[in-house]
Write an enzyme that holds these catalytic residues in place. Structure first.
Site, PDB file in Angstrom:
ATOM      1  N   ASP A 145       0.836  -1.206   0.000  1.00  0.00           N
ATOM      2  CA  ASP A 145       0.000   0.000   0.000  1.00  0.00           C
ATOM      3  C   ASP A 145       0.867   1.252   0.000  1.00  0.00           C
ATOM      4  OD1 ASP A 145      -2.345   1.424  -0.021  1.00  0.00           O
ATOM      5  OD2 ASP A 145      -2.824   1.102   2.088  1.00  0.00           O
ATOM      6  N   ASN A 195     -11.118  -2.375  -5.407  1.00  0.00           N
ATOM      7  CA  ASN A 195     -10.304  -1.443  -6.194  1.00  0.00           C
ATOM      8  C   ASN A 195     -10.916  -1.102  -7.562  1.00  0.00           C
ATOM      9  OD1 ASN A 195      -7.166  -2.726  -4.880  1.00  0.00           O
ATOM     10  ND2 ASN A 195      -8.244  -0.844  -4.320  1.00  0.00           N
TER      11      ASN A 195
END
Ligand code: IPE
Ligand code: IPE
Ligand code: MG
Length: 261
Positions: free
Chosen positions: A38, A86
């Protein structure tokens, strides 16, 4: 390719002041490390770049993480690359990521061959663009007989969807008369998850400081040790990997029991 202590020493030769390979107990390396990669967007934005540049830079960190894992002798490295959530991102970012997955996989196939790495995917690949799916299938076919580390890429992966899928499979088999209610046990469910046959992660690393799972491996992380670093994924190096392992080795894993004193 088997674990090679000489190669590992060379790989970690020039070390920063705060950490070296000597800080690690090579007899207690985790079998399975999983990473929530991330912070690519923040890395790019902090440099005045487009988010996509962060994803491109993240590929270099991923290549290094694969090599590090092979050098350390892990059995499994798994990484979260794209979640079922996502898809909510802007279409151009989704397109860029799908394209990047395909090109990266082709570019890294020689590394997988060289290091005897076997590829695996967690997630529903049927929803991916055809070109990405074809390249992923090629990667699976070409590495199927490799006997070294398993490298698992979670793409279009969501833990809740994964558990629902496993439950559906169980119900389907029950309706066909192949299973009874008593056959539904932890092992039966685990065998129907994308991770079937793999050990649960010993260590979960999340970069960029977020303290959440974001729908990742909810079942499999039941007794996993967590390590969260503020380092953004494109900055994550072999040394950060070592810091995570040193932290892991300092933990007392009790699995609900007590440690003999
Ligand atoms: C992780 O980086 C990569 C993917 C989720 C594909 P992000 O893109 O989430 O980066 P941040 O969290 O916005 O900084
Ligand atoms: C988790 O990161 C998914 C991946 C790293 C692929 P996100 O950036 O999507 O997670 P949230 O939105 O911050 O929870
Ligand atoms: Mg993020």
């Amino acid at each position: 390719m088997q674990f090679d202590p000489e190669k590992l020493r060379a790989y970690y030769a020039d070390h920063p002041d705060d950490i070296s390979l000597d800080d690690v107990d090579l007899e207690r390396i985790p079998r399975h490390v999983s990473i929530i990669m991330d912070g690519n967007g923040r890395w790019a934005q902090s440099r005045g770049l487009d988010r996509s540049q962060g994803h491109v830079a993240g590929v270099d960190s991923l290549r290094e993480a694969v090599t590090t894992s092979v050098r350390l002798g892990l059995d499994v490295l798994s990484v979260y690359a794209f979640s079922t959530e996502n898809w909510r991102r802007p279409q151009h970012e989704v397109d860029l990521l799908m394209h990047l997955f395909a090109t990266t996989l082709v570019n890294e196939l020689p590394l997988f061959h060289q290091e005897n790495v076997r590829l695996r995917f967690f997630g529903d690949l049927s929803a991916l663009p055809e070109q990405t799916r074809l390249v992923f299938q090629r990667g699976l076919d070409e590495t199927a007989d490799h006997s070294g580390m398993v490298f698992a890429l979670a793409v279009n992966y969501g833990s809740r969807a994964e558990i629902v899928r496993a439950a559906r499979e169980l119900v389907g088999e029950a309706l066909e008369g192949k299973l009874s209610a008593e056959d539904v046990c932890e092992e039966a469910l685990a065998e129907r998850l994308y991770t079937a046959g793999l050990p649960d992660p010993d260590l979960l690393i999340r970069t960029s400081g977020e303290l959440r799972l974001s729908n990742y491996l909810l079942w499999q992380l039941a007794y996993t040790e967590f390590y969260v670093t503020d380092t953004l994924w494109p900055d994550f190096s072999r040394w950060d990997f070592l810091r995570a392992i040193v932290s892991f080795q300092g933990r007392s894993r009790r699995f609900g029991g007590v440690v003999a004193s």
